[in-house]
Enzyme design. Structure first.
Site, PDB file in Angstrom:
ATOM      1  N   THR A 150      -7.267 -10.029  10.987  1.00 24.85           N
ATOM      2  CA  THR A 150      -6.127  -9.363  10.359  1.00 24.85           C
ATOM      3  C   THR A 150      -5.538  -8.381  11.381  1.00 24.85           C
ATOM      4  OG1 THR A 150      -7.127  -7.329   9.497  1.00 24.85           O
ATOM      5  CG2 THR A 150      -7.574  -9.340   8.263  1.00 24.85           C
ATOM      6  N   GLU A 151      -4.399  -7.795  11.037  1.00 22.31           N
ATOM      7  CA  GLU A 151      -3.803  -6.783  11.927  1.00 22.31           C
ATOM      8  C   GLU A 151      -4.764  -5.603  12.123  1.00 22.31           C
ATOM      9  OE1 GLU A 151      -1.797  -8.225   9.569  1.00 22.31           O
ATOM     10  OE2 GLU A 151       0.066  -8.787  10.597  1.00 22.31           O
ATOM     11  N   TYR A 152      -5.339  -5.117  11.023  1.00 25.85           N
ATOM     12  CA  TYR A 152      -6.247  -3.962  11.118  1.00 25.85           C
ATOM     13  C   TYR A 152      -7.502  -4.320  11.896  1.00 25.85           C
ATOM     14  CZ  TYR A 152      -3.881  -0.465   8.267  1.00 25.85           C
ATOM     15  OH  TYR A 152      -3.009   0.484   7.812  1.00 25.85           O
TER      16      TYR A 152
ATOM     17  N   GLU B 217       0.607  -8.029  -2.358  1.00 28.70           N
ATOM     18  CA  GLU B 217       0.810  -6.792  -1.593  1.00 28.70           C
ATOM     19  C   GLU B 217       1.697  -5.854  -2.420  1.00 28.70           C
ATOM     20  OE1 GLU B 217      -0.168  -5.207   1.319  1.00 28.70           O
ATOM     21  OE2 GLU B 217       1.239  -3.706   0.568  1.00 28.70           O
TER      22      GLU B 217
ATOM     23  N   ASP C 133      -7.855  -0.053   1.505  1.00 33.21           N
ATOM     24  CA  ASP C 133      -7.820   1.403   1.675  1.00 33.21           C
ATOM     25  C   ASP C 133      -9.151   1.990   1.189  1.00 33.21           C
ATOM     26  OD1 ASP C 133      -5.143   1.390   2.604  1.00 33.21           O
ATOM     27  OD2 ASP C 133      -4.454   1.144   0.542  1.00 33.21           O
TER      28      ASP C 133
ATOM     29  N   ASP D 138     -13.610  -2.094   8.408  1.00 28.23           N
ATOM     30  CA  ASP D 138     -14.157  -1.334   9.545  1.00 28.23           C
ATOM     31  C   ASP D 138     -14.858  -0.088   9.029  1.00 28.23           C
ATOM     32  OD1 ASP D 138     -11.527  -0.333   8.663  1.00 28.23           O
ATOM     33  OD2 ASP D 138     -12.015   1.264  10.074  1.00 28.23           O
TER      34      ASP D 138
HETATM   35  N1  SAM Z   1      -5.159  -6.555   4.892  1.00 31.75           N
HETATM   36  C1  SAM Z   1      -4.311  -6.000   5.929  1.00 31.75           C
HETATM   37  C2  SAM Z   1      -5.062  -5.944   7.235  1.00 31.75           C
HETATM   38  O1  SAM Z   1      -6.288  -6.065   7.208  1.00 31.75           O
HETATM   39  O2  SAM Z   1      -4.418  -5.785   8.282  1.00 31.75           O
HETATM   40  C3  SAM Z   1      -3.747  -4.624   5.508  1.00 31.75           C
HETATM   41  C4  SAM Z   1      -4.752  -3.526   5.337  1.00 31.75           C
HETATM   42  S1  SAM Z   1      -3.997  -2.012   4.729  1.00 31.75           S
HETATM   43  C5  SAM Z   1      -5.184  -0.813   5.109  1.00 31.75           C
HETATM   44  C6  SAM Z   1      -4.189  -2.175   2.964  1.00 31.75           C
HETATM   45  C7  SAM Z   1      -3.001  -2.890   2.305  1.00 31.75           C
HETATM   46  O3  SAM Z   1      -3.330  -3.065   0.934  1.00 31.75           O
HETATM   47  C8  SAM Z   1      -1.702  -2.098   2.361  1.00 31.75           C
HETATM   48  O4  SAM Z   1      -0.663  -2.932   2.835  1.00 31.75           O
HETATM   49  C9  SAM Z   1      -1.471  -1.674   0.910  1.00 31.75           C
HETATM   50  O5  SAM Z   1      -0.106  -1.580   0.576  1.00 31.75           O
HETATM   51  C10 SAM Z   1      -2.183  -2.776   0.145  1.00 31.75           C
HETATM   52  N2  SAM Z   1      -2.685  -2.351  -1.180  1.00 31.75           N
HETATM   53  C11 SAM Z   1      -3.378  -1.224  -1.453  1.00 31.75           C
HETATM   54  N3  SAM Z   1      -3.687  -1.155  -2.757  1.00 31.75           N
HETATM   55  C12 SAM Z   1      -3.177  -2.285  -3.320  1.00 31.75           C
HETATM   56  C13 SAM Z   1      -3.153  -2.784  -4.646  1.00 31.75           C
HETATM   57  N4  SAM Z   1      -3.737  -2.097  -5.662  1.00 31.75           N
HETATM   58  N5  SAM Z   1      -2.549  -3.956  -4.883  1.00 31.75           N
HETATM   59  C14 SAM Z   1      -1.973  -4.645  -3.869  1.00 31.75           C
HETATM   60  N6  SAM Z   1      -1.942  -4.213  -2.585  1.00 31.75           N
HETATM   61  C15 SAM Z   1      -2.550  -3.054  -2.313  1.00 31.75           C
END
Ligand code: SAM
Length: 214
Positions: free
Chosen positions: A191-193, A69, A118, A154
């Site tokens: 997951t949370e999302y 993360e 993302d 999603d």
């Molecule tokens: N996987 C979790 C969920 O499904 O609830 C979190 C989804 S959140 C939209 C995306 C997460 O990926 C964020 O916490 C972000 O900080 C992390 N993230 C984004 N780009 C990343 C990267 N290049 N390396 C590591 N983590 C990354």
């Protein structure tokens, strides 16, 4: 993911080096020593607040899970969850997935998970998507031959983009679901999302893509 400034994060990380591993590249090729066993290693990229990795670690105690993360304030929340769970088969790394080859040796990882990455919807940001071919090259290197990439989202646009990216990389698409929850996968760990979006009635897309062996 929403990030709050957490002034206690540095102290937490200093004390909990058994949960969030400092200098993780020192363990490249030697993660089995960190866990004290030779169980398979599964890696989640973009772990967020840790619900998935903790749920998976409980469900599969004979697999070692490593969550990567980027955000410090997010990873400390994941680390608290790991601590509360008492699971010993989880470690976390605060790193950018771009640096995957510093973290793991070739063939060190059995399975890789991308959950609700993302979407970066603008074309000019394509290279930041975690399913862009540059990332696939990294995943292929650290995964064992025929290693699996399991992807949930999603976001329809990111899902379609990713299927094309996987196919263009000549990966095999083994399981594709356009509505995971309707398909009732009893082993699915949310997951949370995933909880947030499915509560709103949005379908969850999932696929398993496998890199071709030699
Ligand atoms: N996987 C979790 C969920 O499904 O609830 C979190 C989804 S959140 C939209 C995306 C997460 O990926 C964020 O916490 C972000 O900080 C992390 N993230 C984004 N780009 C990343 C990267 N290049 N390396 C590591 N983590 C990354």
């Amino acid at each position: 993911m929403r990030q709050r400034n957490k002034p206690w994060a540095d102290d937490f990380l200093r004390v909990n080096t058994h949960l969030v591993i400092p200098n993780p590249s020192e363990h490249n090729k030697r993660w089995s020593e960190v866990f004290g066993n030779d169980n398979p290693i599964h890696v989640e990229v973009g772990t967020g607040k840790g619900q998935f990795i903790v749920g998976m670690a409980k469900q599969y105690p004979h697999i070692n899970f490593i969550g990567i993360e980027l955000s410090k304030s997010v990873i400390v929340t994941a680390a608290e969850k790991v601590q509360e769970s008492g699971q010993e088969n989880i470690r976390l790394i605060q790193e950018n997935a771009e640096n995957l080859l510093e973290l793991f040796a070739e063939n060190e990882v059995s399975t890789l998970y991308l959950n609700f990455s993302d979407p970066w919807p603008k074309n000019k940001h394509e290279k930041r998507r975690l399913t862009f071919r540059k990332f696939l090259t990294l995943y292929e290197t650290v995964l064992k031959p025929n290693g699996e990439l399991i992807f949930k989202t999603d976001n329809r646009g990111l899902f379609e983009y990713s299927l094309v990216s996987f196919s263009g990389y000549r990966m095999f698409l083994q399981e594709v679901s356009l509505d995971l929850h309707k398909d009732h996968d009893p082993e699915n760990v949310m997951t949370e999302y995933e909880e947030k979006f499915s509560a709103k009635g949005q379908p969850i897309y999932r696929c398993k893509a496998v890199f071709q062996g030699e």
